[in-house]
Design an enzyme around this catalytic site. Structure first.
Site, PDB file in Angstrom:
ATOM      1  N   LYS B 230       0.833  -1.198   0.000  1.00 55.72           N
ATOM      2  CA  LYS B 230       0.000   0.000   0.000  1.00 55.72           C
ATOM      3  C   LYS B 230       0.869   1.250   0.000  1.00 55.72           C
ATOM      4  O   LYS B 230       2.045   1.190   0.384  1.00 55.72           O
ATOM      5  CB  LYS B 230      -0.850   0.031   1.283  1.00 55.72           C
ATOM      6  CG  LYS B 230      -1.912  -1.039   1.369  1.00 55.72           C
ATOM      7  CD  LYS B 230      -2.606  -0.959   2.735  1.00 55.72           C
ATOM      8  CE  LYS B 230      -3.547  -2.122   2.941  1.00 55.72           C
ATOM      9  NZ  LYS B 230      -4.794  -1.998   2.151  1.00 55.72           N
ATOM     10  N   ARG B 304     -10.336 -11.581   1.279  1.00 52.39           N
ATOM     11  CA  ARG B 304     -11.235 -12.590   0.698  1.00 52.39           C
ATOM     12  C   ARG B 304     -10.598 -13.975   0.705  1.00 52.39           C
ATOM     13  O   ARG B 304     -11.301 -14.976   0.731  1.00 52.39           O
ATOM     14  CB  ARG B 304     -11.658 -12.142  -0.706  1.00 52.39           C
ATOM     15  CG  ARG B 304     -10.546 -12.020  -1.697  1.00 52.39           C
ATOM     16  CD  ARG B 304     -10.934 -11.113  -2.865  1.00 52.39           C
ATOM     17  NE  ARG B 304     -10.949  -9.708  -2.468  1.00 52.39           N
ATOM     18  CZ  ARG B 304     -11.229  -8.705  -3.267  1.00 52.39           C
ATOM     19  NH1 ARG B 304     -11.554  -8.929  -4.531  1.00 52.39           N
ATOM     20  NH2 ARG B 304     -11.226  -7.467  -2.838  1.00 52.39           N
TER      21      ARG B 304
END
Lengths: 490, 461
Positions: B230, B304
């Site tokens: 990030k 996920r």
């Protein structure tokens, strides 16, 4: 436009023939007749191809009899729940290379036969006016489909209003497809004027008139471009005939940014060419008005579109500018790329003041955030009126132009508070970007029944769908035509 | 948390909600948001139009916000109906909570809370119920607030063991057990960290025999994004990327504390997503616990992957009557809904409606978002059964819906709801039940309310 004719079931004298067979069904009617002529050859061919009539299945036979050049047998799936439009749309690409084509819909109702024609016509749309060197063999040859129906006159009658709607759809697709150097606000307005031949009253307002009306928000967006802004008002008086108004009209309002560079808050280069379709809201309203007039809808409808080009320029609007909208409310422009809502604010205010509408629906390719939220299968629906919202959702489902309800609320409204003006044009950050945009618009609707469709994700398609070829979709024309037909006519 | 009292103790500042009445000469008219410092010992807080328990929670929070430096405060709930009085107390406790164990000196402000009521005994039961729920919220907040160097996956699991004292069974699947289960998703995500990942299962037996309700939580103790790292700005907020798991744990505590009859189980997927030589890579293909293969496209879409294994474990091991997963899953849900509502996805209309209604009832609001056919199509992979997300660089990706479509593949046919709570874990503004910048505990009250409303009738299941 692909011509659609209807006639009594009979084997054609020439060209391609399309037979439709439901799942698990044996050839009947015309198909059975052909099978006999082929001495059982059709049945054998279908068996050999393991054809079961499932949706999406098809079998091609070349010249099975002397009069038929190509026989296409298409599976319809189960008859209950048949989407005849999609069926027709699916057939067209398989026959577009033929010169003559007959579709045998003798086992279907008149309405279904008409819808097959509609679907094929919608799929056959092409925007090719700028292809000057395309070879003839690469162009589709088919210009007419004859649909065989048990009740051809019934099918023809059912098809007439559909044809008007298809013409509206094509007008929208043309407008949306046009490049931005061709279609700038004045040119767009000129094309609207041509709709007078359908019986629409068309009025065009230029910068001078809009300045007089106090359209500070819309004109602020336009001031960076050498192409002047326009507002076009299209009136269809299908109920009152233009005499004393029996009922308040329905108003459709469209965002028409013929090109959106983002202005001083300029967009990145990648994909900027897509911004030619930032006028799809206005394009849709225009096509919708043509559709309603074309089928002589029994209602009073006003379509209003705000047309501007958003360019960086020596006189372009700056971030930090404060503009006064026609409503008197002031707006701090934080991001010049959040321009659509500025255009809509003034047009919506004008619609209310001038036409006192019973309801308003606005359409706009408003935010990238709505694509992040919903993708490309649903437009975002925002509304302050439960009944209107439910009707739009239903009309969307019925026409395959689906919408998904999105929330509004005070917490989101707070995000557009400004320190210097009544509001600012973005909500601060990306959070809930399509919702804060809708909140902005809601500040101009004066509490009237209103719905806002954010069509940024649905106005353009990157791939072919059964009744929508790749490109401009005209999303909203059929949905809103249906909305009017189901609830506001007569 | 808060003491129920009949009379005002001597050194407490009285905080009095004023719902209506003639305007005070000062201009105070009882409007919500208004505060009047009547005297050093008494403040009036506007409470006009507060007509639901949730709104009274807001008033309770406003009372605390208006209390200033006063260490001891008494909220005046006399003459209020019981559920409003409870709401006032709940709001006060939630707003007064602070995470200060890491500070040398605690900031001034209310610490001792009292709720003045006409009859403390009469309110005791209702308050005990509320307190059970609050204890769950505060547990979740504390876990979320803890920085990632303190709350490692190992430490998270250790703290969850503490729930055993409330009658919750705790089972931990460490790396060897996860390998035996073939949990390729969570093992890959946690593989880059010095602290190995784990799945912790919490069980509350309840009062009747029935398939449990299952909560599944994403517990990324820290998320650097992994190899798809990030940007530096704001990365510190990623300590809260375990808020889903924290909310599930908090909900379990709430159920246990109030002795819910409903059997419940929580499956918490706990890992740290780090960059290192052993980190998983974009392009890797993982074999998940369910046997499906998944192509990794972006190591920062790790939630996920851990959830997929946890969901599979939940579904196959417990055959639950309903599965709810909570996760700070996508930035795209923040773009979609902002910080005022979490995204709701489901495969079951009845469950979806029940979850949304429970959220409305407790003021933890959701909004349904679609899982379209295209959202699933976009996950088709050239090399594996599916890919984990749409590659970055594609403009305007509806990643929240893609993620939900991904998770659905691991749920099977059981009723399932997925709450994407990214953007809801930490308070963005000050006017809520949590001070700006502090954890909200979002989801705990919603889950507890959902169980209370729909899963506590043994004849229904």
């Amino acid at each position: 436009m692909l011509d659609i004719a209807f006639s009594k079931p009979a084997l054609p004298k020439a060209g391609a023939l399309v037979l439709l067979i439901a799942e698990g069904a044996a050839p009947e009617g015309l198909a059975a007749q052909l099978d006999t002529e082929m001495e059982g050859g059709l049945t054998r061919a279908l068996e050999a191809a393991s054809f079961k009539g499932r949706k999406g299945q098809s079998v091609t036979l070349w010249a099975p009899v002397v009069t038929v050049t190509k026989l296409l047998v298409v599976g319809m799936g189960p008859l209950a729940g048949l989407d005849a439009e999609k069926l027709g749309g699916g057939i067209y690409p398989q026959v577009s290379g033929e010169t003559q084509c007959t579709v045998a819909a003798d086992g279907l109702s008149a309405a279904q036969a008409a819808a097959i024609g509609m679907g094929a016509a919608l799929r056959a749309y092409r925007f090719d006016r700028y292809r000057t060197t395309e070879k003839a063999e690469d162009k589709p040859k088919l210009d007419k489909i004859t649909v065989l129906a048990a009740d051809p006159s019934g099918a023809k009658a059912a098809h007439a209003p559909m044809k008007a709607v298809a013409q509206g759809v094509f007008l929208t697709r043309d407008l949306v497809s046009e490049p931005p150097n061709v279609l700038f606000p004045a040119e767009f307005a000129d094309r609207c004027k041509e709709l007078t031949k359908l019986g629409l009253e068309v009025e065009v307002l230029g910068p001078k008139e809009m300045r007089k009306l106090g359209f500070g928000a819309l004109l602020g967006v336009a001031q960076g471009s050498i192409n002047e802004a326009r507002m076009v008002v299209m009136r269809w008086n299908g109920l009152s005939g233009g005499k004393k108004k029996a009922e308040k009209p329905v108003c459709f309002i469209g965002k028409g940014v013929t090109f959106d560079t983002g202005g001083i808050s300029i967009k990145p280069a990648g994909g900027m060419e897509d911004m030619k379709w930032d006028m799809a809201g206005a394009g849709t309203v225009t096509g919708l008005m043509a559709a309603l007039a074309g089928r002589k809808a029994k209602c009073d409808v006003v379509g209003l579109i705000g047309l501007v080009e958003n360019m960086p320029g020596d006189n372009a609007q700056r971030p930090g500018d404060v503009v006064t909208s026609a409503s008197g409310q002031t707006i701090e422009v934080i991001n010049t790329d959040a321009e659509g809502r500025l255009v809509l604010a003034d047009v919506i205010h004008y619609a209310i003041e001038k036409y006192d509408p019973k309801l308003m629906v606005d359409l706009a390719t408003l935010t990238g955030a709505i694509i992040v939220a919903l993708g490309h299968e649903h437009a975002g629906l925002f509304s302050n009126d439960e009944e209107l919202a439910a009707r739009i959702l239903a009309a969307g489902l019925a026409t395959g132009e689906a919408a998904w309800r999105m929330p509004l609320g005070e917490a989101y409204d707070k995000q557009i508070k400004s320190d210097i003006a009544d509001m600012k044009n973005v909500g601060g950050g990306r959070a809930g970007g399509s919702i804060t945009a809708a909140q902005f618009i809601q500040r101009f609707v004066q509490g009237r029944p209103w719905a806002h469709l954010d069509i940024a994700g649905t106005a353009w398609s990157s791939k072919d769908a059964p009744i929508i070829p790749k490109g401009a979709t005209a999303y909203g024309v059929r949905m809103l035509d249906r909305l009017v037909a189901d609830h506001y006519e007569g | 948390m808060i003491k129920l009292r009949r009379g005002l103790s001597k050194d407490a500042v009285l905080l009095r909600p004023i719902a209506e009445g003639a305007p005070h000469p000062s201009g105070f008219a009882g409007r919500q948001g208004q505060v009047l410092e009547l005297s050093p010992g008494e403040r009036w807080i506007g409470a006009d139009h507060a007509a639901t328990a949730t709104e009274w929670e807001g008033v309770g929070a406003a009372c605390i916000a208006a209390a200033g430096r006063a260490p001891r405060v008494a909220l005046d709930a006399r003459e209020l109906p019981a559920h409003f009085a409870v709401g006032l107390g709940v709001g006060a406790v939630l707003r007064a909570w602070r995470f200060e164990i890491l500070k040398a000196r605690r900031a001034p402000g209310p610490r001792r809370l009292e709720l003045l009521v006409d009859d403390p005994a009469a309110l005791a039961d209702a308050w005990a119920r509320a307190e059970a729920r609050l204890s769950g919220v505060l547990l979740a907040r504390e876990l979320v607030a803890e920085p990632a160097n303190r709350l490692t996956p190992k430490e998270f699991a250790r703290r969850l063991r503490g729930l055993e004292s409330d009658g919750i069974e705790v089972e931990e699947f460490g790396r060897p057990a996860l390998r035996r289960l073939g949990a390729g998703g969570i093992l890959a995500v946690g593989g880059g960290s010095a602290v190995p990942p784990r799945i912790v299962v919490l069980r509350w037996k309840g009062g009747f025999r029935a398939p449990p309700v299952a909560f599944v939580g994403k517990g990324l103790c820290f998320d650097t994004g992994g190899i798809s790292i990030k940007g530096a700005a704001g990365m510190e907020a990623m300590r809260a990327d375990m808020a889903g798991a924290a909310a599930c744990a908090g909900a379990m505590l709430a159920l246990a504390r109030r002795k819910s009859p409903c059997p419940a189980v929580a499956i918490l997927a706990i890992a740290e997503n780090m960059t290192s030589g052993s980190a998983y890579r974009p392009g890797d293909v993982l074999r998940m616990m369910s046997g499906r293969t998944v192509e990794v496209v972006d190591t920062d879409a790790e939630g996920r992957l851990v959830l997929a294994d946890a969901l599979h474990l939940a579904v196959t091991r417990f055959r639950p009557q309903a599965v709810l997963d909570l996760a700070t899953l996508t930035g795209s849900v923040i773009t979609a809904l902002g910080h005022h509502r979490a995204g709701l996805f489901h495969n079951d209309a009845a469950l979806g409606a029940a979850v949304a209604a429970a959220g409305e009832a407790v003021g933890e609001r959701l909004w349904p978002l679609p899982i379209g056919g295209r959202h699933r199509e976009e996950l088709n992979s050239d090399i594996a059964d599916l890919r984990q997300c749409v590659p970055d660089g594609t403009r305007f990706v509806s990643d929240a819906s893609n993620a939900a479509a991904f998770l659905r593949e691991f749920v099977g046919t059981l009723p399932w709801a997925h709450l994407d709570i990214a953007g809801m874990d930490t308070a963005e503004t000050d006017d809520l039940l949590a001070a700006k910048g502090t954890p909200t505990g979002f989801g705990v009250r919603l889950l507890d309310a959902l169980v209370e409303r729909h899963f506590e009738d043994p004849h229904r299941v």
